[in-house]
Motif scaffolding. Structure first.
Motif, short mmCIF file in Angstrom:
data_model
loop_
_atom_site.label_atom_id
_atom_site.label_comp_id
_atom_site.label_asym_id
_atom_site.label_seq_id
_atom_site.Cartn_x
_atom_site.Cartn_y
_atom_site.Cartn_z
N GLY A 162 0.81 -1.21 0.00
CA GLY A 162 0.00 0.00 0.00
C GLY A 162 0.84 1.26 0.00
O GLY A 162 0.41 2.31 -0.50
N LEU A 163 2.04 1.16 0.51
CA LEU A 163 2.93 2.31 0.51
C LEU A 163 3.79 2.38 -0.74
O LEU A 163 4.72 3.18 -0.84
CB LEU A 163 3.85 2.26 1.75
N GLY A 164 3.52 1.48 -1.69
CA GLY A 164 4.22 1.55 -2.98
C GLY A 164 5.41 0.62 -3.10
O GLY A 164 6.12 0.67 -4.11
N ALA A 165 5.65 -0.19 -2.12
CA ALA A 165 6.81 -1.08 -2.20
C ALA A 165 6.43 -2.41 -2.84
O ALA A 165 5.28 -2.84 -2.76
CB ALA A 165 7.37 -1.33 -0.81
N THR A 166 7.39 -2.99 -3.49
CA THR A 166 7.22 -4.37 -3.98
C THR A 166 7.78 -5.30 -2.90
O THR A 166 8.82 -5.00 -2.32
CB THR A 166 8.02 -4.58 -5.28
N VAL A 167 7.07 -6.38 -2.62
CA VAL A 167 7.51 -7.29 -1.56
C VAL A 167 7.84 -8.65 -2.15
O VAL A 167 7.06 -9.22 -2.90
CB VAL A 167 6.43 -7.43 -0.46
N VAL A 168 9.02 -9.13 -1.80
CA VAL A 168 9.43 -10.50 -2.18
C VAL A 168 9.60 -11.28 -0.89
O VAL A 168 10.52 -11.01 -0.11
CB VAL A 168 10.74 -10.50 -2.98
N ASP A 169 8.68 -12.18 -0.64
CA ASP A 169 8.70 -12.98 0.58
C ASP A 169 8.83 -14.44 0.15
O ASP A 169 7.86 -15.06 -0.29
CB ASP A 169 7.40 -12.76 1.36
N ALA A 170 10.03 -14.98 0.26
CA ALA A 170 10.29 -16.30 -0.32
C ALA A 170 11.00 -17.19 0.68
O ALA A 170 11.71 -16.71 1.56
CB ALA A 170 11.16 -16.14 -1.57
N PRO A 171 10.83 -18.49 0.55
CA PRO A 171 11.53 -19.41 1.46
C PRO A 171 13.02 -19.46 1.14
O PRO A 171 13.45 -18.97 0.09
CB PRO A 171 10.85 -20.76 1.16
N PRO A 172 13.81 -20.03 2.05
CA PRO A 172 15.26 -20.11 1.82
C PRO A 172 15.55 -20.81 0.50
O PRO A 172 14.88 -21.75 0.12
CB PRO A 172 15.76 -20.95 2.99
N GLY A 173 16.54 -20.32 -0.20
CA GLY A 173 16.91 -20.92 -1.48
C GLY A 173 16.18 -20.31 -2.64
O GLY A 173 16.61 -20.42 -3.78
N GLU A 174 15.04 -19.68 -2.36
CA GLU A 174 14.27 -19.06 -3.45
C GLU A 174 14.28 -17.55 -3.38
O GLU A 174 13.83 -16.88 -4.30
CB GLU A 174 12.82 -19.57 -3.43
N LEU A 175 14.76 -17.03 -2.26
CA LEU A 175 14.73 -15.57 -2.10
C LEU A 175 15.57 -14.89 -3.19
O LEU A 175 15.10 -13.97 -3.87
CB LEU A 175 15.24 -15.19 -0.71
N ALA A 176 16.83 -15.35 -3.31
CA ALA A 176 17.72 -14.68 -4.27
C ALA A 176 17.19 -14.78 -5.70
O ALA A 176 17.12 -13.76 -6.40
CB ALA A 176 19.12 -15.29 -4.15
N PRO A 177 16.80 -15.97 -6.17
CA PRO A 177 16.26 -16.02 -7.55
C PRO A 177 15.01 -15.17 -7.74
O PRO A 177 14.88 -14.46 -8.75
CB PRO A 177 15.94 -17.51 -7.74
N GLN A 178 14.10 -15.21 -6.78
CA GLN A 178 12.87 -14.42 -6.94
C GLN A 178 13.18 -12.92 -6.94
O GLN A 178 12.55 -12.14 -7.64
CB GLN A 178 11.89 -14.77 -5.82
N LEU A 179 14.17 -12.57 -6.12
CA LEU A 179 14.54 -11.15 -6.06
C LEU A 179 15.18 -10.72 -7.38
O LEU A 179 14.90 -9.61 -7.89
CB LEU A 179 15.51 -10.96 -4.89
N ALA A 180 16.01 -11.58 -7.94
CA ALA A 180 16.63 -11.25 -9.23
C ALA A 180 15.56 -11.13 -10.31
O ALA A 180 15.63 -10.24 -11.17
CB ALA A 180 17.65 -12.32 -9.58
#
Lengths: 435, 367
Positions: free
Chosen positions: A405-423
């Motif tokens: 709601g404040l304009g941010a994009t959120v990437v909430d991922a389990p270990p091992g998937e955070l970096a790929p999803q963020l990329a």
């Protein structure tokens, strides 16, 4: 002070057996024998070379990625004319998981000998070694001399960068995409003009540059490429919320892996990546850059960070970031989405940066909590735990909704998937030209 | 939960240990101690006493020293204290005959031991009298089982020689006589019937029927005045002292550590899910069944609504209608499950959680 050796103890024990086996030993003879052995040990210790006079060198790997094996080697010299037995004990911290930190070598006369051990660090960080303990046996090995030698060295254990292969995949994917862009299939305003070239059958007709076509007398199209030299600032929260372990690894370490991946991808695609690590205060800053060694700089700045059990000051970190780096940037904030902490710290500070920058909030989701919320309870304890897990996940969803709601994009991922999803999120931003 | 398979093991070991200690320290089985004049065992000396009594001789079994009225006394094992030994010597001075069958007894001084008889303690030769001691004129041979012979000297009269050294020496002392034997074996029950062993005992102790014999009882095991340390041989003591020195050397060797311990700060080892688990425990401790049930129902309602494309705020009845079609359950049952009263106990809470999960699985896994 001389140190007795195992051999001296064995001799003393053997004398007791002799006394037992041979009756008629007078007490005074035992005193004489013990006295002679003692004198021999004292003379032996006096004849041993001084530990300070024995040349000792140490070779360390300098940098070791976490979980990888490396070797530490000691080279011992002998300035005397007879062989010397030397024992060494190094200041290898338990977390380095050395095979041994104590070695014994027999150094030939006027020669040298080497000994080595392997290490496989169990945690990242900086391991300083300041001294080395040297024990030199006498010629008879009845007694030894021992001293501590100052021999500074440092072993730096870097985060393992487990997502390295994923990073290479993203880079390749992005380059293929860029080739596509150069075929003049631009995505909105996200691309910048690259060059003019002759029209091909698969080019969009709307990309034809009519002025250039008129001048050249044949169809010419404009080609575009993804914008480069954009700024990606990685804000790494190292406060108390990042101390908890997820999949037996601290949240901070999961975030570091993602930081390394994003730095690698961004710099290889021509963007400038930088780092701001903070807790109650800013603890490390790496200005944005796209030099080939930028990943090394970022890793060097954060490898020794440990989570501090304090509340993170987002307002202060954002303020310093905006003061130092005024250009519009993609800000990636690595944190934990605990509702109460977010409500008190991140949410009030987010408008500071969300107004003029693009913000991505990255967090590691705990698969254990998710598993608890899906488990079929066998008893009341598991039922209550499932309810608590459901509540925690609901709070997390609320926090994510407020951040969005404040304009941010959120990437909430389990270990091992955070970096790929963020990329992937970063590449989407690039592709859509939102930055 | 701790493993229980070997819990009995320490107790069994303790019981076995106690039994072993009782067997070692407890009294014997009633068979009697060696050299005991009351013992009928082969190593006892009851035969001598019975023989003398059979001949009409008065025999007293005494502790300490012979009484003034006794004419002869037999010492099988000399573990007397100094006072008893002194009293016995004075008794001999006054005219008593003391037969000492313990060759290492101070009472036999100044006689000196020449050596052992027999070959390596095996076959013992039959000893012939070879002396003119009047008291022994009726006996010919003696058969001991081991023992020693005394060095031949001009002291007293020696009999039953092995080589030139006598097994028996009679020494006059004051008005009495000390008869030293190279061992008590001829008087033990096992050998009393061999050769002229019994005759020697009778002739020495009771030359007349009017004799009155005192047989000195051996001390009870552990009844002596010597401490355990006194009983340890000197060389063993020296060896033990040397072992202490060796131990001190080991201590000095190990006390100087090769390299100091390397300090290291410890990382936080708390799982990220710890807080969730703690909240669940607190809820259980506070008996928050209603709260837990509400959370579980809200969670499943949200997931069902998401799955069925309904808004999260959809009324339960609307949601139940959609769920009933998908899960083939009556809508009223679904409404009761999603909005019913709080569970009355923890079993009901567990049942509710299972039912909700079952419903969720039916809806989310349906095509």
């Amino acid at each position: 002070m001389p140190v007795p050796t195992r051999r001296l103890a064995v001799i003393a024990a053997v004398v007791s057996l002799l006394v037992l086996a041979a009756p008629g030993w007078p007490g005074w003879m035992l005193v004489v024998v013990d006295g002679l052995v003692l004198v021999a040990a004292a003379v032996d210790a006096a004849r041993a070379p001084a530990p300070d006079a024995v040349p000792v060198e140490r070779e360390t790997p300098g940098v070791v990625p976490l979980g990888r094996e490396a070797r530490v080697t000691w080279r011992v010299g002998n300035p005397t004319d007879h062989a010397v037995r030397v024992r060494l004990a190094d200041q290898l911290a338990p977390s380095l998981r050395a095979t041994t930190r104590r070695v014994a070598v027999l150094v030939p006369a006027r020669g040298s000998a080497t000994a080595a051990t392997s290490i496989r660090p169990a945690r990242r960080g900086r391991f300083d070694m300041n001294e080395l303990t040297v024990r030199v046996d006498g010629p008879l090995r009845l007694a030894a001399r021992q001293a501590r030698r100052r021999l500074p060295a440092t072993i730096r254990v870097y985060p393992p960068f487990t997502s390295r292969n994923e990073a290479e995949l993203r880079i390749d994917k992005a380059r293929i995409l860029e080739v596509g862009l150069r075929s003049a299939r631009g995505h909105g305003g996200a691309t910048e003009f690259d060059q003019l070239r002759e029209y091909r059958v698969d080019d969009e007709s709307r990309r034809i540059d009519w002025a250039a076509t008129a001048r050249a007398g044949k169809a010419i199209v404009r080609t575009y490429r993804a914008e480069r030299n954009q700024t990606v600032l990685l804000l790494l929260d190292a406060g108390r919320m990042m101390a908890g372990r997820v999949a037996d690894v601290p949240r901070l370490d999961h975030a570091m892996d993602a930081v390394m991946m994003l730095t690698a991808v961004a710099t290889r695609l021509g963007d400038r990546a930088g780092l701001v690590a903070f807790d109650q205060q800013v603890r490390a800053i790496v200005p944005p850059g796209h030099a080939p060694d930028q990943l090394g700089r970022v890793t060097e700045a954060m490898y020794s960070l440990e989570p501090q059990l304090v509340e993170s000051d987002y307002r202060g970190a954002f303020g310093q970031t905006l003061t130092r780096f005024r250009r519009r940037a993609l800000l990636v904030v690595f944190t934990e989405l605990a509702e109460q902490a977010m409500a008190e710290t991140l949410l009030p500070a987010l408008p500071m940066v969300a107004r003029d920058n693009l913000v991505i909030i990255a967090s590691v989701r705990d698969p254990q909590v998710l598993a608890w919320s899906r488990a079929v309870p066998r008893d009341a304890t598991e039922a209550y735990r499932r309810a608590a897990a459901a509540a925690a996940l609901e709070e997390r969803r609320r926090t994510i909704a407020r951040l969005r709601g404040l304009g941010a994009t959120v990437v909430d991922a389990p270990p091992g998937e955070l970096a790929p999803q963020l990329a992937d999120a970063y590449l989407r931003v690039k592709a859509t030209g939102r930055l | 939960m701790r493993p229980t398979g070997r819990r009995w093991l320490p107790w069994a070991a303790l019981a076995v240990g106690l039994v072993a200690v009782a067997l070692v320290l407890g009294p014997g089985g009633g068979a009697g101690e060696p050299y005991d004049p009351r013992s009928p065992e082969r190593s006892g000396a009851k035969g001598v006493v019975d023989t003398l009594r059979h001949l009409g001789v008065a025999v007293d079994l005494v502790n300490g020293a012979p009484a003034p009225g006794d004419t002869a006394a037999l010492v099988l094992v000399d573990q007397m204290d100094d006072a008893s030994r002194e009293a016995s010597s004075q008794w001999v001075e006054r005219g008593g005959t003391l037969v000492v069958a313990d060759p290492r007894s101070p009472l036999t001084k100044p006689l000196r031991i020449a050596g052992a008889i027999g070959l390596l303690g095996g076959i013992t030769p039959l000893l012939h009298r070879n002396c003119d001691l009047p008291a022994l004129r009726d006996v010919g041979t003696l058969e001991p089982a081991g023992g020693v012979v005394f060095r031949k000297s001009g002291l007293g009269v020696g009999c039953f020689t092995a080589g030139n050294d006598p097994f028996l020496v009679a020494v006059d002392r004051g008005r009495g006589t000390i008869v030293a034997l190279g061992g008590a074996s001829p008087f033990l029950n096992a050998l009393l019937g061999r050769a002229d062993n019994a005759a020697v005992a009778v002739d020495l102790l009771a030359p007349t029927a009017a004799s009155r014999v005192a047989v000195l009882l051996p001390p009870r095991a552990g009844g002596g005045r010597k401490s355990l340390v006194d009983l340890i041989p000197r060389r063993v003591k020296l060896a033990l002292w040397q072992l202490v020195i060796a131990f001190l050397v080991v201590v000095a060797w190990r006390a100087r550590r090769l390299g100091r311990p390397v300090p290291e700060s410890q990382l936080v080892a708390i799982p990220g899910s710890e807080l969730v688990g703690a909240v669940g425990q607190l809820m259980q401790r506070a008996r928050g069944r209603a709260q837990a049930a509400g959370l579980l129902r809200d969670d499943v309602r949200r997931q069902l609504a998401e799955r069925l494309g309904l808004p999260p705020t959809a009324p339960p009845e609307t949601l139940a209608g959609a769920v009933a079609g998908r899960a083939r359950r009556p809508a009223d049952d679904v409404v009761a499950l999603l909005t019913g009263p709080a569970p009355v106990d923890e079993a009901a809470l567990v049942e509710l959680a299972r039912s909700l999960e079952s419903l969720r699985t039916e809806v989310t896994s349906a095509p």
